[in-house]
Design a protein around this motif. Structure first.
Motif, PDB file in Angstrom:
ATOM      1  N   TYR B 411       0.791  -1.227   0.000  1.00  0.00           N
ATOM      2  CA  TYR B 411       0.000   0.000   0.000  1.00  0.00           C
ATOM      3  C   TYR B 411       0.825   1.280   0.000  1.00  0.00           C
ATOM      4  O   TYR B 411       0.286   2.367   0.037  1.00  0.00           O
ATOM      5  N   ILE B 412       2.135   1.098   0.010  1.00  0.00           N
ATOM      6  CA  ILE B 412       2.956   2.300   0.040  1.00  0.00           C
ATOM      7  C   ILE B 412       3.148   2.819  -1.375  1.00  0.00           C
ATOM      8  O   ILE B 412       3.608   2.086  -2.262  1.00  0.00           O
ATOM      9  N   THR B 413       2.747   4.050  -1.575  1.00  0.00           N
ATOM     10  CA  THR B 413       2.895   4.623  -2.903  1.00  0.00           C
ATOM     11  C   THR B 413       4.125   5.507  -2.976  1.00  0.00           C
ATOM     12  O   THR B 413       4.643   5.766  -4.033  1.00  0.00           O
ATOM     13  N   ASN B 414       4.552   5.952  -1.820  1.00  0.00           N
ATOM     14  CA  ASN B 414       5.670   6.872  -1.790  1.00  0.00           C
ATOM     15  C   ASN B 414       6.637   6.443  -0.704  1.00  0.00           C
ATOM     16  O   ASN B 414       6.373   6.616   0.483  1.00  0.00           O
ATOM     17  N   PHE B 415       7.759   5.897  -1.127  1.00  0.00           N
ATOM     18  CA  PHE B 415       8.679   5.384  -0.123  1.00  0.00           C
ATOM     19  C   PHE B 415       9.436   6.479   0.612  1.00  0.00           C
ATOM     20  O   PHE B 415       9.919   6.275   1.713  1.00  0.00           O
ATOM     21  N   GLU B 416       9.530   7.630  -0.022  1.00  0.00           N
ATOM     22  CA  GLU B 416      10.184   8.734   0.692  1.00  0.00           C
ATOM     23  C   GLU B 416       9.392   9.073   1.934  1.00  0.00           C
ATOM     24  O   GLU B 416       9.938   9.337   3.004  1.00  0.00           O
ATOM     25  N   TRP B 417       8.109   9.044   1.742  1.00  0.00           N
ATOM     26  CA  TRP B 417       7.234   9.301   2.879  1.00  0.00           C
ATOM     27  C   TRP B 417       7.493   8.259   3.979  1.00  0.00           C
ATOM     28  O   TRP B 417       7.612   8.592   5.149  1.00  0.00           O
ATOM     29  N   TYR B 418       7.607   7.024   3.568  1.00  0.00           N
ATOM     30  CA  TYR B 418       7.789   5.959   4.552  1.00  0.00           C
ATOM     31  C   TYR B 418       9.105   6.121   5.306  1.00  0.00           C
ATOM     32  O   TYR B 418       9.167   5.984   6.515  1.00  0.00           O
ATOM     33  N   ILE B 419      10.162   6.444   4.528  1.00  0.00           N
ATOM     34  CA  ILE B 419      11.453   6.646   5.188  1.00  0.00           C
ATOM     35  C   ILE B 419      11.348   7.781   6.194  1.00  0.00           C
ATOM     36  O   ILE B 419      11.848   7.693   7.319  1.00  0.00           O
ATOM     37  N   SER B 420      10.645   8.836   5.816  1.00  0.00           N
ATOM     38  CA  SER B 420      10.564   9.946   6.768  1.00  0.00           C
ATOM     39  C   SER B 420       9.739   9.557   7.984  1.00  0.00           C
ATOM     40  O   SER B 420      10.026  10.007   9.099  1.00  0.00           O
ATOM     41  N   ILE B 421       8.742   8.716   7.784  1.00  0.00           N
ATOM     42  CA  ILE B 421       7.991   8.221   8.942  1.00  0.00           C
ATOM     43  C   ILE B 421       8.932   7.458   9.873  1.00  0.00           C
ATOM     44  O   ILE B 421       8.956   7.668  11.089  1.00  0.00           O
ATOM     45  N   LEU B 422       9.734   6.621   9.281  1.00  0.00           N
ATOM     46  CA  LEU B 422      10.670   5.843  10.094  1.00  0.00           C
ATOM     47  C   LEU B 422      11.620   6.751  10.847  1.00  0.00           C
ATOM     48  O   LEU B 422      11.915   6.542  12.029  1.00  0.00           O
ATOM     49  N   VAL B 423      12.094   7.769  10.126  1.00  0.00           N
ATOM     50  CA  VAL B 423      13.021   8.691  10.784  1.00  0.00           C
ATOM     51  C   VAL B 423      12.311   9.418  11.922  1.00  0.00           C
ATOM     52  O   VAL B 423      12.860   9.595  13.007  1.00  0.00           O
ATOM     53  N   GLU B 424      11.075   9.779  11.689  1.00  0.00           N
ATOM     54  CA  GLU B 424      10.328  10.459  12.762  1.00  0.00           C
ATOM     55  C   GLU B 424      10.159   9.542  13.968  1.00  0.00           C
ATOM     56  O   GLU B 424      10.221   9.980  15.104  1.00  0.00           O
ATOM     57  N   LEU B 425       9.937   8.280  13.677  1.00  0.00           N
ATOM     58  CA  LEU B 425       9.732   7.332  14.774  1.00  0.00           C
ATOM     59  C   LEU B 425      10.977   7.204  15.643  1.00  0.00           C
ATOM     60  O   LEU B 425      10.891   6.874  16.813  1.00  0.00           O
ATOM     61  N   THR B 426      12.143   7.487  15.033  1.00  0.00           N
ATOM     62  CA  THR B 426      13.350   7.377  15.847  1.00  0.00           C
ATOM     63  C   THR B 426      13.388   8.409  16.962  1.00  0.00           C
ATOM     64  O   THR B 426      14.158   8.291  17.897  1.00  0.00           O
ATOM     65  N   ARG B 427      12.542   9.390  16.841  1.00  0.00           N
ATOM     66  CA  ARG B 427      12.557  10.424  17.891  1.00  0.00           C
ATOM     67  C   ARG B 427      11.738  10.024  19.105  1.00  0.00           C
ATOM     68  O   ARG B 427      11.652  10.759  20.073  1.00  0.00           O
ATOM     69  N   LEU B 428      11.116   8.856  19.021  1.00  0.00           N
ATOM     70  CA  LEU B 428      10.344   8.378  20.173  1.00  0.00           C
ATOM     71  C   LEU B 428      11.284   8.129  21.338  1.00  0.00           C
ATOM     72  O   LEU B 428      12.331   7.525  21.175  1.00  0.00           O
ATOM     73  N   GLU B 429      10.827   8.529  22.473  1.00  0.00           N
ATOM     74  CA  GLU B 429      11.681   8.287  23.628  1.00  0.00           C
ATOM     75  C   GLU B 429      11.425   6.910  24.201  1.00  0.00           C
ATOM     76  O   GLU B 429      10.286   6.467  24.286  1.00  0.00           O
ATOM     77  N   GLY B 430      12.492   6.266  24.555  1.00  0.00           N
ATOM     78  CA  GLY B 430      12.404   5.032  25.336  1.00  0.00           C
ATOM     79  C   GLY B 430      11.651   3.892  24.691  1.00  0.00           C
ATOM     80  O   GLY B 430      11.096   3.054  25.382  1.00  0.00           O
TER      81      GLY B 430
END
Lengths: 193, 1245
Positions: B411-430
């Motif tokens: 369902y992913i149409t835009n992998f750049e979007w997905y990569i940025s989601i992943l990068v955003e998730l790295t900011r989760l604490e703990g």
């Protein structure tokens, strides 16, 4: 299978713990603490099922609980048990306690843990549900207490007298503790007949 | 005495009881621990007293303290003392304490066995009850073994109170002592129909628990449960049964069909929510199991989904929760029906209840489509920000990743979007799921080639800002991301804008605080980056930059060389030396970039998980075979390790081994090369793995074509939201484009929309932003699909995977203490109870089988031509290993056919008692291969009682014979129907022992046609000695002749009388009082078309010669109008072979026998025997009652023994159609005759 049955109060003090799998005492305390932690932070109007107890069992397990006045009744069960069935069972359990103790309150459970255990033993055995019929449970429990009384006989008389004297102090007790009446009727769930 | 009791109780007045203890603890809130420790001291004192009441009181208090977390195992012995009190009050206290603190490791538990046994058989039902309750909590394997029989006895107790407890505890006993399951199961099954509802419920409970783990073994109980389901009114029992059916339906879809109707009825009728819910659940399970075969259950699905929607919309949170839970099950097979309720589920995502949100999350998985993925994930990201509590947030994180990565990023149409989601998730604490994010990053970067440039840029930023991730030591989990980032930057360094900068970031001193495995990746990838930098600066005249890079590495790497982590240290020092060398070369102005780059040339392909495991073992490779000669036994233990280090391998043995297998090895080598050529994972000696692509096996791996329509350069840390906007714009644009050529597209769309399985929206119009081919993971060729990877070998329920349909063997007994008078029922009786029904079962199974055969016959009648072939196939297929197992098989067939019958909605076929012979040409299947039967005969004779042997064997033979007979009929084309009264047509005493020979072990039978006329046919088998080994000594001259009478006419045959003219040597054994010429009445009558078997015993004096006996059968033919007297003459041929009994013989005994010199020899030569050697042996074994002692290639020694104890030994050799048989026997004339008969047998072939 039921893995464990726990009763604790609003402060997490255990009132009854029955584990159907062996754990060390420390682990048991940890489980009680963890369960209390999970259960106590939930609001009143949320569902009675909880997943994610890390200590007992794995992902197959669920906590099913009910909160009556000051007490939490928590059953930890695996997927072979019906969720609503267990909820009903908790209801039956509490109603049975209510009948046996005549308006049960936390104090009854505190001072008569053994009796609660005996009633529970008529309902659940080795983690499996033995009896869901309340009148049958009460009949058996009462027959056994009767037997106990007849055994005590004369020899038991002095002890009973002493215990009566000791209990005269009881009315002072409620001051220290927070007892509420246990509300028994719960809507929406027809119990087993 | 009385005084003592009173004194004791007065003492007790001053002891603390439980209430006092509780009160005391409550009054000492400040120093609770101290108070309790003084109490424990008091308890210890109390336990030392003799008075049991005091002890019980102490134990009771200990139970309370145990609940508070105090270890009371030190009082285990006192608990046992209290348990053994005769008073119920104290006993109960003891058992309660034991149930709370005893476990398998408690050593005093073994002292309790007898006490528990005594309590179990106590006349007081509450004593028994308390013991059972206690035992259920602390039963150990030993207790289970010792008490299983006592508990089983209690299952039939008169009081339901005891019965239900005994039934329930059996589950615990089974778990601890699985051997008890089979003996106890018949009684457990009985309890399903106990008159007391409590007992019934307990039995249902136990079987449900058992069946949940190993459902297939309980499939045969389905009819019984079905009956219970339709009759029971106990909701608890109903729920259990319905749950059980849910577990059974996946195994038997037909069961599901049968269930749908009653379940739907229940759904409509019940008022109990719990029952309704379980019904819906099981209907779902049924639908899932049917989903492949039956599309027409949309009504049921609709009903379920509709009911579930009502549950979800209910104000009761519990129902909402369960509704969502059940919905997620439907989702798996019928996603469309769930997707129509998307609104409801998205609404639940905002519920204040975490349990409900989690359930809704599960459902989201199936809700996403290309169109709404971004939107949904955006919503989830908001939840992530809001969520307090790490559990829920971690759950959200995994769900986001699950949803996005499902079915290969469908369902992913835009992998750049997905990569940025992943990068955003790295900011989760703990979060604990750093590794999950990391693996996603790696996966996407490797598999989606188009995204690499973007991914590398993002990763470089991450590495640059690594301090944000590592700053807090608490956030250990997330630093896993750096592992992925470093690897991606290194591996795909050609995409880096400024590799130097990244290299610098990777060599910061702070990196040394990261976990070792991440540092190792850093170091390795720094080297890759170094190579890239070198290459970049190669062309330039000024080598300053390249040298600076070398210097940087030389400066920074020593930090890693000092690392405590071995991996880091090793890599760092290797690379450091390398760089130092490169620096030297650089100073001499040598171009090194190419060589350095070559170190990291080639590309890694994604490999499927478990791929390694699934590489098939190449043909000819035996992993268990010794590579070298196994060390000789004489070698002492402590010599071995020395040899390992000293390399003193016994070379001679090794070389000899290779010599022997030279050819084989060459073949294997060739095969291995072939295998390697086809195996992309095999790392070849060639330096560049690029070559892998040359291998023919990997051509199918798609090489990604990149077509980027979105500008890749996004400065700084991107926000995924931007992509949502971008995406929308893009879609707008596309829509506009499309409108132009709408007509054309519309048709296409419709075609596609039907295929797409994702949602009602025609989402196919959303074309992905990247045309990305996703590289699929590689699997080895010929990989075997295996599902056995996930089973937990330690699951206690595995031991309970026991086939319950097999009849009980004698060895399967519960241990019984027979000398105890307390055992209510004698164990022997118990056994009888169990075996008798099985005996009858066996019989009925025979009938069933024949019935089955009938059906089969009918079916086959039409295919006369193919019949022969088929027949033999059947024979082969059904070859049972041995006769006893055959019985088991039939038992199983019976169960299976029962179930089949119950499940099939077809009308009941008429129960035919015996095979009808209506069609002369009908073929029937043979139940047992005669060869196998022959081989197993000796065992059977030994193992079972003579009577059993007879009956079972004969039954089997009978069926065999019937088949045989039909073959013959078919062959000879006897026209025997509707003849009338042509007496003495039995001139032929046909002795055509075997019938025909076909290649793979043809069926053999010792039944031969004795005589036949238009009314009746007799088959005899005289080979069947029933003299068992004991019988031989007393009565060594009896031969049993089995005769099958078959009525071929349309009339009723009765009053059959069998008579033989005795010779001097052989006499028919007649009942006492009968004259020497009286006939024997055949003990049955024959309706038309029926056959039956009778046996007659002959006594024989000399067995060295074959002989023939004349006989007559007289009978009355009864038709509607008249009855006539008929007779049939026959000749019984007693061959010498008939006097031989198959007797097993061990080779050493055999050798001794031959050495003894008592035997006289003779030999025989057969020419032109054209059959495989094992057929030959089987034939001799079967027709002549020999057993094979030893066989080496085409040479075998065989042995048999006559009923009078003569030994007969054969040595059979075969070469080129010639068989030579050397025989030895202590009776030469017997031997001669036997050899003649053998010759005859083979001459007929």
């Amino acid at each position: 299978m039921i893995k464990a049955i726990l009763i604790f109060n609003n402060h997490g003090k255990p009132r009854l713990s029955k584990f159907y799998e062996h754990y060390t005492e420390d682990t048991e305390q940890q489980i009680i603490r963890e369960t209390f932690h999970l259960v106590s932070k939930r609001d009143e109007n949320v569902c009675n099922f909880l997943e994610g107890g890390l200590l007992i069992g794995g992902s197959d397990n669920k906590l099913i609980y009910r909160h009556y006045a000051t007490l939490y009744f928590v059953f930890c069960v695996d997927s072979s048990e019906s969720e609503l069935g267990i909820l009903d069972l908790i209801q039956v359990f509490v109603e049975t306690l209510d009948k046996c103790f005549e308006n049960v309150c936390e104090l009854d459970l505190i001072f008569h843990m053994d009796k609660v255990h005996n009633i529970l033993a008529e309902m659940v055995m080795g983690g499996m549900v033995l009896e869901t019929n309340m009148s049958e449970i009460i009949t058996q429990a009462e027959a056994q207490s009767k037997m106990e009384k007849s055994e005590a006989g004369i020899a038991g008389a002095p002890a009973r007298a002493v215990s009566a004297v000791k209990n005269m102090n009881l009315p002072e007790m409620p001051k220290n503790i927070n007892i509420g009446d246990i509300s028994i009727k719960v809507p929406n769930l027809p119990s087993f007949k | 005495m009385a005084l003592k009791i009173v004194k004791g109780s007065i003492d007790r007045m001053f002891d603390k009881n439980l209430q006092d203890l509780v009160r005391g603890i409550r009054n000492h809130k400040e120093d609770e621990a101290k108070y309790i420790s003084t109490c424990i001291d008091e308890i210890k004192q109390e336990l030392k007293q003799d008075n049991i009441a005091v002890k019980a009181n102490a134990v009771c208090k200990l139970t309370y303290l145990q609940m508070l977390g105090y270890d009371v195992s030190w009082a285990a012995f006192n608990i046992v003392e209290v348990m053994s009190s005769s008073k119920f009050t104290y006993k109960r206290i003891g058992y309660l304490a034991a149930s709370q603190c005893f476990h398998e490791g408690t050593d005093v538990i073994m002292l309790t066995t007898n006490q528990i046994r005594k309590d179990l058989s106590s006349p007081n039902q509450y004593d028994t009850g308390v013991a059972l309750t206690g035992l259920s909590c602390f039963v150990t394997p030993d207790l289970a073994r010792d008490l299983a029989n006592d508990i089983m006895t209690l299952m039939s107790h008169t009081k339901p109170y005891i019965r239900k407890k005994a039934v329930l505890i059996m589950y615990k006993v089974f778990l601890k002592y699985p051997e008890s399951l089979r003996p106890a199961f018949p009684r457990l099954k009985e309890k399903l129909e106990d008159p007391d509802p409590g007992v019934q419920s307990a039995a249902v409970n136990v079987i449900c628990e058992l069946a949940r783990r190993n459902p297939k073994n309980y499939l045969s109980l389905a009819p019984l449960f079905f009956k219970l389901m339709t009759s029971s009114t106990n909701n608890w029992v109903l729920i259990k049964i319905i749950k059980l059916f849910g577990a059974l339906t996946p195994l038997e879809p037909r069961l599901g069909k049968k269930l749908i109707e009653p379940l739907t009825n229940l759904i409509h009728s019940t008022s109990a929510m719990s029952l309704l819910y379980e019904c819906v659940n099981t209907v779902i399970a049924v639908l899932i199991s049917l989903s492949s075969g039956m599309p027409n259950h949309s009504a049921s699905i609709q009903l379920c989904v509709q009911k579930l929607r009502i549950l979800i919309e209910d104000s009761d949170q519990n129902l909402k929760y369960l509704g969502l839970l059940a919905m997620s099950k439907i989702l798996k097979t019928h996603p469309k029906s769930v997707q129509s309720h998307k609104d409801l589920i998205l609404q639940c995502l905002d519920d204040k209840d975490e349990s409900i949100r989690l359930r809704a999350l599960d459902l989201l998985y199936g809700m996403v489509s290309k169109k709404n993925l971004m939107e949904i994930v955006k919503k989830l990201m908001l939840h992530v920000d809001k969520a307090e509590g790490t559990t829920y947030r971690d759950e959200l994180l995994t769900k986001i990743i699950d949803i996005c990565s499902q079915s290969n990023y469908q369902y992913i149409t835009n992998f750049e979007w997905y990569i940025s989601i992943l990068v955003e998730l790295t900011r989760l604490e703990g979060t604990r799921h750093g590794h999950l994010i990391a693996s996603q990053m790696l996966d996407v970067a490797i598999r989606v080639k188009a995204i690499r440039a973007f991914a590398v840029a993002q990763m470089a930023t991450l590495l640059d800002n690594a301090h944000l991730l590592t700053g807090n030591t608490q956030r250990n989990g997330i630093c896993e991301v750096l592992y992925a980032a470093a690897w991606i930057c290194g591996e795909f360094a050609e995409h880096l804008e400024d590799p130097m900068l990244t290299l610098e970031a990777m060599l910061r001193p702070k990196v040394a605080t990261l976990p070792g495995h991440i540092q190792a990746v850093y170091v390795q990838n720094a080297a890759k980056l170094f190579a890239t930098v070198l290459q970049k600066h190669e062309g330039e005249t000024d080598s300053q930059a390249a040298q600076e890079t070398s210097q940087l590495l030389i400066d920074r790497l020593p930090l890693f060389v000092q690392s405590a982590n071995l991996e880091v240290q090793e890599r760092a020092s290797c690379i450091l030396q390398l760089v130092k060398y490169i620096q030297k070369l650089q100073q001499k102005n040598v171009e090194v970039a190419e060589e350095v780059t070559a170190l990291f040339a080639g590309e890694l392909n994604p490999v499927a998980p478990k791929a390694q495991k699934k590489v098939p073992i190449p043909e000819g490779l035996d992993l268990d075979a010794w590579i070298n000669e196994p060390p000789s036994e004489s070698e002492s233990e402590d010599e071995k390790p020395k040899a390992v280090f000293a390399k003193e391998e016994p070379k001679h043995s090794r070389s000899r081994h290779t010599e022997v297998d030279e050819k084989e090895l060459a073949r294997r080598r060739e095969a291995r090369k072939q295998e390697q050529a086809n195996n992309p994972f095999y790392i070849k000696a060639s330096p560049s793995s690029q070559k892998v692509y040359d291998a023919p096996g990997v051509e199918h791996i798609p090489v990604v074509q990149i077509d980027l329509s979105v500008p890749l350069k996004v400065p700084g840390m991107p926000m995924s939201d931007q992509y949502v906007k971008l995406e929308e714009e893009r879609r707008q644009k596309e829509k506009a484009d499309k409108k132009k050529k709408e007509k054309k597209k519309k048709r296409e769309k419709r075609g596609k929309g039907r295929k797409g399985d994702s949602g009602p929206e025609s989402e196919e119009d959303i074309t992905p932003a990247h045309h990305v081919d996703i590289v699929t993971e590689e699997m080895p060729e010929n990989a075997l699909p295996s599902d056995d990877d996930d089973k937990d070998p330690n699951d206690p329920h595995k031991a309970l995977d026991i086939d319950l349909d097999k009849p009980l063997a004698d060895s399967e007994k519960l241990p019984v203490r027979t000398h105890r008078p307390e055992v209510l029922k004698s164990p022997a009786e118990d056994r009888d109870d169990n075996t008798i029904p099985q005996e009858t079962k066996k019989k009925s199974s025979k009938d069933k089988k024949e019935k089955k055969k009938d059906k089969e016959k009918d079916r086959k009648r039409s295919k006369e031509d193919k019949k022969k072939k088929k027949k033999h196939k059947d024979v082969e297929e059904e070859l049972p290993e041995s006769l006893p197992e055959e019985v088991v098989q039939s038992e199983e067939t019976k169960e299976a056919s029962d179930l089949d019958f119950w499940l099939s909605s077809a009308p009941v076929p008429p129960v035919a008692q015996v095979v009808t012979v209506s069609s002369s040409a009908a073929a029937a299947t043979v139940d047992s291969s005669s060869a196998a039967a022959a081989e197993s005969e000796p065992e059977e004779l030994k193992d079972t009682e003579p009577d059993d042997t007879k009956s079972s064997k004969h039954k089997k033979k009978k069926q065999k014979k019937e088949k045989e007979e039909k073959e013959k009929k078919k062959k000879k084309r006897h026209h025997h129907h509707h003849h009338h009264h042509s007496d003495a047509g039995a001139e032929d005493s046909v002795q055509n022992g075997t019938v025909e020979d076909e290649e793979p072990l043809p069926p053999m039978s010792n039944y031969s046609l004795l005589a036949e006329n238009s009314y009746i046919k007799m088959m005899k088998e005289d080979a069947d000695q029933v003299c068992d080994i004991q019988g031989n000594h007393q009565d060594e001259s009896k031969v049993v002749v089995s005769v099958i009478f078959e009525n071929k006419s349309d009339s009723f045959l009765k009053s059959m009388e069998f008579n033989v003219l005795d010779s001097l040597n052989s006499k028919l054994q007649r009942p006492d009082g009968a004259g020497p010429h009286d006939g024997l009445t055949v003990p049955f009558q024959l309706p038309p078309g029926v056959s039956n078997e009778a046996r007659f015993v002959f006594s024989v004096q000399s067995i060295v010669m074959p002989q023939k006996l004349k006989g007559t059968l007289t009978f009355i033919v009864k038709t509607d109008e008249s009855s006539t007297h008929e007779k049939l003459d026959f000749k019984l041929h007693f061959t010498c072979t008939s006097y031989l009994i198959t007797t097993p013989c061990y080779s050493d005994a055999y050798a001794k026998l031959l050495e003894s010199g008592d035997l006289k020899g003779s030999s025989l030569r057969l020419e032109g025997v054209n059959m495989p050697f094992h057929h030959l042996l089987a034939r001799i074994c079967f027709h002549h009652h020999f057993s094979v002692v030893e066989r080496i290639d085409s040479c075998a020694s065989m042995y048999s023994r006559s009923i009078q104890g003569h030994h007969v030994c054969l040595l059979v050799k075969s070469s080129d159609q010639t068989v030579s048989i050397d025989a030895k026997c202590d009776e030469p004339s017997l031997l001669g005759n036997v050899l003649d008969e053998i010759k005859q047998t083979f001459s007929k072939c």
